[in-house]
Design an enzyme around this catalytic site. Structure first.
Site, PDB file in Angstrom:
ATOM      1  N   ASP A 297       3.916   1.064  -1.505  1.00 17.72           N
ATOM      2  CA  ASP A 297       4.662   2.157  -2.124  1.00 17.72           C
ATOM      3  C   ASP A 297       3.827   3.422  -1.986  1.00 17.72           C
ATOM      4  O   ASP A 297       2.633   3.414  -2.283  1.00 17.72           O
ATOM      5  CB  ASP A 297       4.960   1.857  -3.591  1.00 17.72           C
ATOM      6  CG  ASP A 297       6.169   2.658  -4.066  1.00 17.72           C
ATOM      7  OD1 ASP A 297       7.189   2.688  -3.345  1.00 17.72           O
ATOM      8  OD2 ASP A 297       6.085   3.289  -5.140  1.00 17.72           O
TER       9      ASP A 297
ATOM     10  N   HIS B 216      -3.523   7.880   4.000  1.00 19.27           N
ATOM     11  CA  HIS B 216      -3.435   7.105   2.764  1.00 19.27           C
ATOM     12  C   HIS B 216      -3.142   5.631   3.076  1.00 19.27           C
ATOM     13  O   HIS B 216      -3.773   4.735   2.554  1.00 19.27           O
ATOM     14  CB  HIS B 216      -2.334   7.709   1.891  1.00 19.27           C
ATOM     15  CG  HIS B 216      -1.023   7.918   2.599  1.00 19.27           C
ATOM     16  ND1 HIS B 216      -0.933   8.538   3.828  1.00 19.27           N
ATOM     17  CD2 HIS B 216       0.255   7.558   2.282  1.00 19.27           C
ATOM     18  CE1 HIS B 216       0.337   8.566   4.222  1.00 19.27           C
ATOM     19  NE2 HIS B 216       1.077   7.968   3.298  1.00 19.27           N
TER      20      HIS B 216
ATOM     21  N   GLU C 150      13.186  -1.278  -6.563  1.00 23.44           N
ATOM     22  CA  GLU C 150      12.128  -0.354  -6.991  1.00 23.44           C
ATOM     23  C   GLU C 150      12.433   0.081  -8.415  1.00 23.44           C
ATOM     24  O   GLU C 150      13.420   0.766  -8.651  1.00 23.44           O
ATOM     25  CB  GLU C 150      12.052   0.852  -6.056  1.00 23.44           C
ATOM     26  CG  GLU C 150      11.548   0.464  -4.684  1.00 23.44           C
ATOM     27  CD  GLU C 150      10.957   1.627  -3.886  1.00 23.44           C
ATOM     28  OE1 GLU C 150      10.705   2.703  -4.460  1.00 23.44           O
ATOM     29  OE2 GLU C 150      10.756   1.432  -2.684  1.00 23.44           O
TER      30      GLU C 150
ATOM     31  N   THR D 299       9.211  -4.383   3.856  1.00 20.31           N
ATOM     32  CA  THR D 299       9.633  -2.985   3.744  1.00 20.31           C
ATOM     33  C   THR D 299      10.958  -2.794   4.480  1.00 20.31           C
ATOM     34  O   THR D 299      11.303  -3.594   5.359  1.00 20.31           O
ATOM     35  CB  THR D 299       8.579  -2.031   4.365  1.00 20.31           C
ATOM     36  OG1 THR D 299       9.019  -0.674   4.235  1.00 20.31           O
ATOM     37  CG2 THR D 299       8.346  -2.312   5.840  1.00 20.31           C
TER      38      THR D 299
HETATM   39  P1  ITT Z   1      10.185   0.644   1.313  1.00 20.44           P
HETATM   40  O1  ITT Z   1      10.108   0.906  -0.165  1.00 20.44           O
HETATM   41  O2  ITT Z   1      11.312  -0.256   1.733  1.00 20.44           O
HETATM   42  O3  ITT Z   1       8.859   0.186   1.875  1.00 20.44           O
HETATM   43  P2  ITT Z   1      10.635   3.522   1.447  1.00 20.44           P
HETATM   44  O4  ITT Z   1      10.911   4.449   2.586  1.00 20.44           O
HETATM   45  O5  ITT Z   1      11.589   3.516   0.294  1.00 20.44           O
HETATM   46  O6  ITT Z   1      10.475   2.044   2.068  1.00 20.44           O
HETATM   47  P3  ITT Z   1       8.504   4.440  -0.303  1.00 20.44           P
HETATM   48  O7  ITT Z   1       9.318   4.197  -1.516  1.00 20.44           O
HETATM   49  O8  ITT Z   1       7.082   4.014  -0.318  1.00 20.44           O
HETATM   50  O9  ITT Z   1       9.172   3.774   0.982  1.00 20.44           O
HETATM   51  O10 ITT Z   1       8.517   5.943   0.142  1.00 20.44           O
HETATM   52  C1  ITT Z   1       8.594   6.994  -0.751  1.00 20.44           C
HETATM   53  C2  ITT Z   1       8.908   8.251  -0.014  1.00 20.44           C
HETATM   54  O11 ITT Z   1       7.719   8.757   0.574  1.00 20.44           O
HETATM   55  C3  ITT Z   1       9.935   8.134   1.099  1.00 20.44           C
HETATM   56  O12 ITT Z   1      10.704   9.320   1.040  1.00 20.44           O
HETATM   57  C4  ITT Z   1       9.103   8.079   2.362  1.00 20.44           C
HETATM   58  O13 ITT Z   1       9.780   8.657   3.460  1.00 20.44           O
HETATM   59  C5  ITT Z   1       7.899   8.919   1.966  1.00 20.44           C
HETATM   60  N1  ITT Z   1       6.688   8.429   2.607  1.00 20.44           N
HETATM   61  C6  ITT Z   1       6.040   7.264   2.363  1.00 20.44           C
HETATM   62  N2  ITT Z   1       4.977   7.134   3.153  1.00 20.44           N
HETATM   63  C7  ITT Z   1       4.950   8.240   3.933  1.00 20.44           C
HETATM   64  C8  ITT Z   1       4.131   8.673   4.980  1.00 20.44           C
HETATM   65  O14 ITT Z   1       3.118   7.940   5.411  1.00 20.44           O
HETATM   66  N3  ITT Z   1       4.405   9.847   5.555  1.00 20.44           N
HETATM   67  C9  ITT Z   1       5.439  10.600   5.154  1.00 20.44           C
HETATM   68  N4  ITT Z   1       6.284  10.251   4.184  1.00 20.44           N
HETATM   69  C10 ITT Z   1       6.045   9.082   3.586  1.00 20.44           C
END
Ligand code: ITT
Length: 214
Positions: free
Chosen positions: A61, A199, A32, A6
């Protein structure tokens, strides 16, 4: 050694607090794909991350699903955070009375080796399940049909219901300040407290249970 791949430090803190030693985090920005489900994004990312890292990997994700906005931003959560911003998403939802929401997280595991497909559709979704679904619709859509020889991926899903509120707390990351569960926002919780209900904690727990036997 298992790698948690990540670019998000907030996720690393939570995964480390959950999985402890034996997992190393790898800062690699896997591509992605634009897709309407976290499962597809995660599965694609896990295959790419495995090719990059070489050993067993998990990618994660996640997204915020607002009921009254038909699940938006969902798989587009990162894009929406970077464009509209978390506070405006929260304000729009509250103005609209669309405060019921849920976070979802999909952990995708790939080590390049085959494993028995689980009967649960979500676990086979990026392999046999999708082929079957496409066949059932009589569709030969190539983006939904998995090519022969595609690396197997196993998926673990966790979700948590909550409410969109005015931002509170300075912990966590992303949408945490506007997401309240049982009276506390995720940004008001320590990583262990968030993991106990979140989650990500739920998806990691399913993964950990399965991984112990592998
Ligand atoms: P990686 O893909 O490199 O793991 P990312 O920050 O791009 O990192 P995601 O695509 O999974 O991760 O995240 C999608 C969005 O949801 C992103 O704006 C995150 O900040 C938010 N998000 C993911 N998990 C969260 C959580 O546990 N609490 C709050 N926001 C979250």
């Amino acid at each position: 050694m298992l790698s948690y791949v990540t670019t998000n430090d907030g996720k690393v803190r939570e995964a480390e607090s959950y999985l402890g030693e034996g997992v190393s985090s790898v800062d690699y920005d896997y591509p992605e794909i634009q897709a309407d489900s976290l499962e597809r994004v995660a599965a694609h990312g896990a295959r790419d991350a495995h090719r990059h890292v070489g050993g067993p990997v998990i990618v994660d994700d996640a997204g915020l699903y607002i009921d009254g906005f038909e699940g938006f931003p969902g798989p587009y959560s990162a894009y929406v955070e970077n464009t509209l911003g978390v506070e405006r998403v929260g304000a729009l939802a509250r103005e609209d009375g669309a405060t019921r929401a849920a976070f979802r997280c999909v952990i995708a595991y790939c080590d390049g080796e085959p494993f028995d497909a689980s009967p649960e559709p979500v676990d086979t979704g990026d392999r046999r399940g999708r082929d079957t679904a496409a066949a059932a619709r009589g569709s030969a859509s190539t983006d939904e049909t998995v090519a022969d020889g595609e690396l197997p991926v196993k998926l673990f899903v966790g979700a948590v219901p909550g409410r969109i509120v005015e931002p509170r707390g300075d912990g966590g990351f992303g949408y945490d300040p506007i997401f309240e569960h049982d009276g506390t926002t995720f940004a008001e919780m320590r990583p262990e407290e968030k993991n106990a209900v979140s989650h990500r904690g739920r998806a990691l727990s399913k993964f950990a249970e399965w991984f112990v036997d592998r």
